[in-house]
Design an enzyme around this catalytic site. Structure first.
Site, short mmCIF file in Angstrom:
data_model
loop_
_atom_site.label_atom_id
_atom_site.label_comp_id
_atom_site.label_asym_id
_atom_site.label_seq_id
_atom_site.Cartn_x
_atom_site.Cartn_y
_atom_site.Cartn_z
N GLN A 161 6.45 2.29 9.64
CA GLN A 161 6.40 2.52 8.20
C GLN A 161 6.18 3.99 7.85
O GLN A 161 5.39 4.69 8.49
CB GLN A 161 5.34 1.61 7.57
CG GLN A 161 5.69 0.14 7.76
CD GLN A 161 4.77 -0.83 7.03
OE1 GLN A 161 4.39 -1.85 7.61
NE2 GLN A 161 4.41 -0.55 5.80
N HIS A 200 11.08 2.40 5.76
CA HIS A 200 10.38 1.55 6.70
C HIS A 200 11.42 0.89 7.62
O HIS A 200 12.36 0.25 7.15
CB HIS A 200 9.62 0.44 5.97
CG HIS A 200 8.43 0.91 5.20
ND1 HIS A 200 7.98 2.21 5.22
CD2 HIS A 200 7.57 0.25 4.38
CE1 HIS A 200 6.90 2.31 4.46
NE2 HIS A 200 6.64 1.15 3.94
N SER A 241 5.10 7.73 2.93
CA SER A 241 5.10 7.60 1.47
C SER A 241 4.63 6.21 1.06
O SER A 241 4.20 6.01 -0.08
CB SER A 241 6.49 7.90 0.90
OG SER A 241 7.45 7.03 1.45
N GLY A 242 4.67 5.25 1.97
CA GLY A 242 4.16 3.93 1.67
C GLY A 242 2.67 3.90 1.45
O GLY A 242 2.13 2.96 0.86
N VAL A 279 5.57 5.81 -6.70
CA VAL A 279 6.37 4.69 -7.21
C VAL A 279 6.66 4.90 -8.69
O VAL A 279 7.77 4.66 -9.17
CB VAL A 279 5.66 3.35 -6.93
CG1 VAL A 279 6.39 2.20 -7.60
CG2 VAL A 279 5.56 3.12 -5.42
N THR A 327 2.69 8.76 -12.65
CA THR A 327 2.75 10.03 -11.93
C THR A 327 2.75 9.87 -10.41
O THR A 327 3.02 10.82 -9.69
CB THR A 327 1.58 10.96 -12.33
OG1 THR A 327 0.36 10.26 -12.06
CG2 THR A 327 1.65 11.32 -13.79
N CYS A 357 6.26 -3.42 0.18
CA CYS A 357 7.44 -2.64 0.60
C CYS A 357 8.10 -3.17 1.87
O CYS A 357 9.32 -3.35 1.92
CB CYS A 357 7.07 -1.17 0.77
SG CYS A 357 5.57 -0.87 1.70
N GLU A 361 -1.63 -5.20 5.47
CA GLU A 361 -0.17 -5.31 5.43
C GLU A 361 0.33 -6.56 6.14
O GLU A 361 1.27 -7.21 5.69
CB GLU A 361 0.42 -4.06 6.11
CG GLU A 361 1.88 -3.85 5.83
CD GLU A 361 2.14 -3.11 4.54
OE1 GLU A 361 1.18 -2.90 3.77
OE2 GLU A 361 3.30 -2.75 4.30
#
Lengths: 371, 371, 371, 371
Positions: free
Chosen positions: B180, B246, B183-184, B19, B16, B154, B206
């Site tokens: 970025q 990104h 939504s990441g 991704v 859900t 990502c 990251e």
């Protein structure tokens, strides 16, 4: 006009734009300068400044400016009103001839325009970093009667203040990626559809400016000319959907090994002539250091650096990471204040205190210099 | 359940989330895989997928998924539904034990989670760049009965696809500053007050991921293990108020001198195994080159790379500037597609065609392989 | 030009703007119309459309349009290329004389411009709501040789589709507050500094348009003229930082008491002539109803209404609250599709099927009419 | 603690949140109140306030607060520190029992929480509009030893100040559509993916609050209870991607015919008790009128209303359009200042000056009351 004879009468050119408004805001109740004339394009001419400006610089239009009528044309505005010092927020093409003309008329032009920045005898000044370049202005006076003093491009201001304190470590190379605010493009420079929810990885002419201007600022005056620094500055300039505040991601190669602590200390210890002299628009500290992981941020840190008049005059750095002779950090500069009007005004304050406009009068010296 | 026996039954874990939804979208009418089960947390369990998902992946919930009921727990979802291939969009902590468990149960887990990416026998695959690493999965099968195959973080996906085509030029060092998309950070990862009109110059974990993952991807398999590349990747990772896509500002040091044209040609000529095999989710060209000054831009270029299923699977590069052995460019990757679900699915397609799940059946071979 | 003789040759005026691009997108592979000419200003003339357009309408420039060269001037574009039907995305001032001229030259002009919307003999058409007004065009043909058919202003399109299905309930008064997307102001209509993180509670000329246009659309044709509805529409039109999708907060006074369920049913049951005739750009249902508390939302619902060509052609309503004879709801319309190019194209499809351009040819009738 | 005995010691509950920070900001150097304790959740307890707060309220953390350590729990914070007046920015559920408890302990609780707003004996105060309701607090003191005084919901504050000055015209009905800023949802209340480039046409519980609270504020005190006004308020509450400032689009039905000029004059002439008494946080004028077509705008007008402490305390109205007995206008309120902490503080200042906390001491009266 009921004017205390001891403040220098000044005019602002391009006074209704974003940078022009910052000049007007910062000149309110200024201890050295008194705003006597506001110039703008024919569209604004004849209107009250309050009406013409569509004020965007925060708060209300200062009461001093509110009473002035906008004048069309630099010459009438400056010379007609008896201004001796001129702050120029003109666009580049208009600035080139006009500023030279005003200089010939004996004016001291402090300009945010790019036109004369690279002229050999024009200082490109970041007051904490290369105050000594102001000497160039004196030879202009000899030749032209007046002088032009420029400040750098907005992102270059941030870069120069981030680099200046590190000169003792030996600057070998700089790579910078910028995140620049939309106000840097001027009031209508960027359409909303272009940038809302987007990044534009290009800003016309910005990257060569960052190179050439930084080299001039970090250069040294030699025989009446600036010998530019050989520092290579590779810039990638990008626009982001932020109102104010240019963020710079920096990677520096130094000539010596450093630790993050040494760099932090260099920034915290750094003071320039404006701080020593207590210039009215000087931030208490030119570079603020944030230790948090995720700072500086434009929305939180752009206006840092009290007191009030100096808000937005400090550069904030963070994320200092050092490894051998490589240093990475993030720097933030308020683009229309420290990157434009504020730097320009600070240059004028420095020039005033150094007697560029003539010997200082006794009662001027008695003025409270800090706000 | 009325299922053509020749498509591989698959389940999606974490179905859900952002991704997870991209998995569901890309699996609609997939020629190799048939979606038979959707798992999510207890909050969604028992609801129809359409109700549970709060669909954000564009258009409407695919009709196949619309009919499924969300199952709580990976094991029941996968094993109960007879799925043999599992797509995992689980958060890291949950993924670690669950994916190992499913592997032991004989499943082939294609995972977007970070948990196993650096395990020595787990391929970290960017299908056009290091398809040969898939061999590692075969030894897993021998040991565990099933296998875990991971895709990268990502932003690393974009970096790896920007670096891959340049390997023949000799990669010496990479400096990258990222822009970025929100939504990441996942559906609720970033509060609106944090990022609206702002830039955050830090994304937890990251930067080390970009280093370690890139080194593994560019490494070579030797004696059943990956020998990482020694490429130094210095990353500064920043969040910007962009929904998807990104952007990476890259500075590369190469071992040979190059021109911008040579780099452009290297990108345009580049094809990987997915293109050669015509895998369903493979973009026609893995790297698209934009020649305009101001591209790529997230709002315009993130979804590039037709046809439909492969939209968002290509990386777009632009602003190629070369000088001696130094190369600068900007790259853009759609973070939830090429940077997550899409790469993961492409890996599964590659594994399917290379017979990882067992010998391919005759009629499967007869399927139309391009969409 | 190798053209099947049975599709009508069409030109698009103002083809490089936001609405022009939507025309081009929606005309790709159109069953009735064949794009033969693209006109734009002198700045674009002579360039390939792909080069001139700076494509913003999603995906890539359609291959048909990609091959065309942009022509300067409406007359050369239309008459030179033999177009009989013209789609106009011209600005108001340019549209006024040009559209009349093309009509006199026998063309059928489907116009998104405001210039002729309130002309007594020009239909202002929302195809599901007042298809019968198309009759006005026939008398134009008798007088001028050709005809102008207009669609409404973008926000009015949404309002008309929200009101149309409720006419049986008796519309007494409407109060509307709009949240309009920036694309409604055109490509460069709104500066980013004006709207980023802001709301502007005013859109020039928009409120009187919503009143006059709605009254004409809901009026009835009587003796060759439209007798406007007396419905009072009080609008407050505001701009918000959203790319696409105008949201309307509506308060209606009806002549009869209603319940929310009755309103929902009226919307769900509603079909217009475009649906009955299966016009290519008609959404399956003109009005979609969302039952969730917090829908519709521009970012999620603007493009709803499958299939592909008709995406963005349905209006979505939600938050239906009825109390006595008062009804409140929220409606969402995609402003450059249903609010502009899409409505205009649907009008042309209706005119085509009703034989406005001359008797339909047998083989045209045999074309598949739904996409 | 070296404290002048004549300022009232106060505590702030929920001090690290957005509203809590505004309390702290506005209490800096307050002439009546001295901040002695800051309470927050266990996550912040024991930390210095500067560390715990992640300051978002502009500028730097005030020096007075910077020195305080955050205390967990309302009772220890308030009673332990000897605070007599409490400002509550607690969430609703926590506020309900805690505020009642503190009242029983003799404290005067000025609360921004919704919990007790509709209690019959609790004043719901907008100080310029219904100052007389403060009488209710006196009966609380008789019963409980202390008292709770509430301010309204953020959007209701703006509505009440827009309606108050028009009461002489007879208020018959109000329809309002709101454009509410994200800070109204609290620090992490709204995910960035939900609202970036979007509008959400729903805010839970907000619409019934606007009805019930407005009715109570506009009601009159009768026999120790508030008899609510019968004014119908139909609200549609929407979230927009704006940081601060709720904009309201209002349609009012009045009992008398008005002109726009009369309405403007009513607003400009309006003054309340806070203005008459010169309360420190009172804006010079409660309602500012903008005459431009396109104002007020959140980005430009939210903070209007000098001087400094009172910035953001005035409501700005514009777009006044009258027709018969119908009036439409737009109003803007700074949601965390006038809509929350500022209103709450103003209520406390009123209570202080009216002697609610006991007879005023001679030297207190001598304090300079305006800032």
């Amino acid at each position: 006009m009921n004017r205390p004879w001891n403040r220098v009468p000044v005019a602002v050119l391009g006074s209704t734009g974003l940078v022009g408004q910052q000049f007007v805001r910062m000149l309110e109740d200024h201890p050295y300068f008194e705003l006597v004339a506001l110039a703008a394009s024919s569209r604004s001419a004849g209107k009250s400044y309050a009406e013409a400006a569509s004020w965007l610089a925060g708060g209300e239009v200062p009461s001093g400016a509110r009473r002035l009528t906008v004048i069309e044309g630099a010459r009438p505005a400056v010379l007609g009103a008896g201004a001796r010092v001129v702050f120029s927020a003109l666009p580049r093409a208009a600035a080139e001839p006009l500023e030279a003309e005003l200089r010939s008329a004996g004016c001291f032009v402090f300009s945010n325009a790019a036109s004369h920045r690279l002229d050999p005898d024009v200082p490109l000044l970041v007051a904490e970093v290369n105050a000594s370049h102001l000497d160039l202005a004196r030879s202009q006076v000899a030749r032209h009667g007046g002088a032009i003093v420029t400040n750098s491009n907005c992102s270059t201001s941030g870069l120069a203040l981030a680099l200046g304190p590190l000169r003792p470590l030996g600057l070998a190379a700089a790579t910078v990626t910028t995140f620049q605010a939309i106000s840097g493009a001027g009031r209508r420079g960027l359409a909303s559809l272009e940038i809302l929810g987007n990044v534009i990885p290009f800003i016309r002419d910005e990257e060569p400016k960052m190179l050439r201007e930084t080299q001039k600022i970090l250069g040294r005056v030699d025989d009446g000319r600036v010998r530019p620094s050989g520092l290579e500055v590779e810039a990638t300039c990008c626009r982001v959907p932020v109102r104010d505040g240019h963020l710079l991601s920096l990677r520096l190669e130094l000539e010596t090994q450093v630790t993050a602590d040494e760099v932090r200390e260099a920034y915290e210890a750094f003071r320039g002539l404006p701080q020593e002299m207590g210039l009215p628009s000087a931030p208490a500290r030119p570079v603020l250091v944030r230790l948090e992981d995720d700072r500086p941020q434009p929305a939180l840190d752009s206006l840092m650096g009290s007191p009030w008049r100096a808000r937005g005059m400090a550069v904030t750095v963070g994320r200092i990471r050092a490894s051998g002779r490589t240093l990475r950090l993030v720097a933030l500069v308020h683009n229309t204040i420290r990157g434009a009007a504020g730097s320009c005004l600070l240059n004028a304050e420095l020039a005033y205190r150094q007697g560029l406009f003539g010997p200082m009068q006794p009662d001027t010296l008695g003025l409270p210099l800090a706000q």
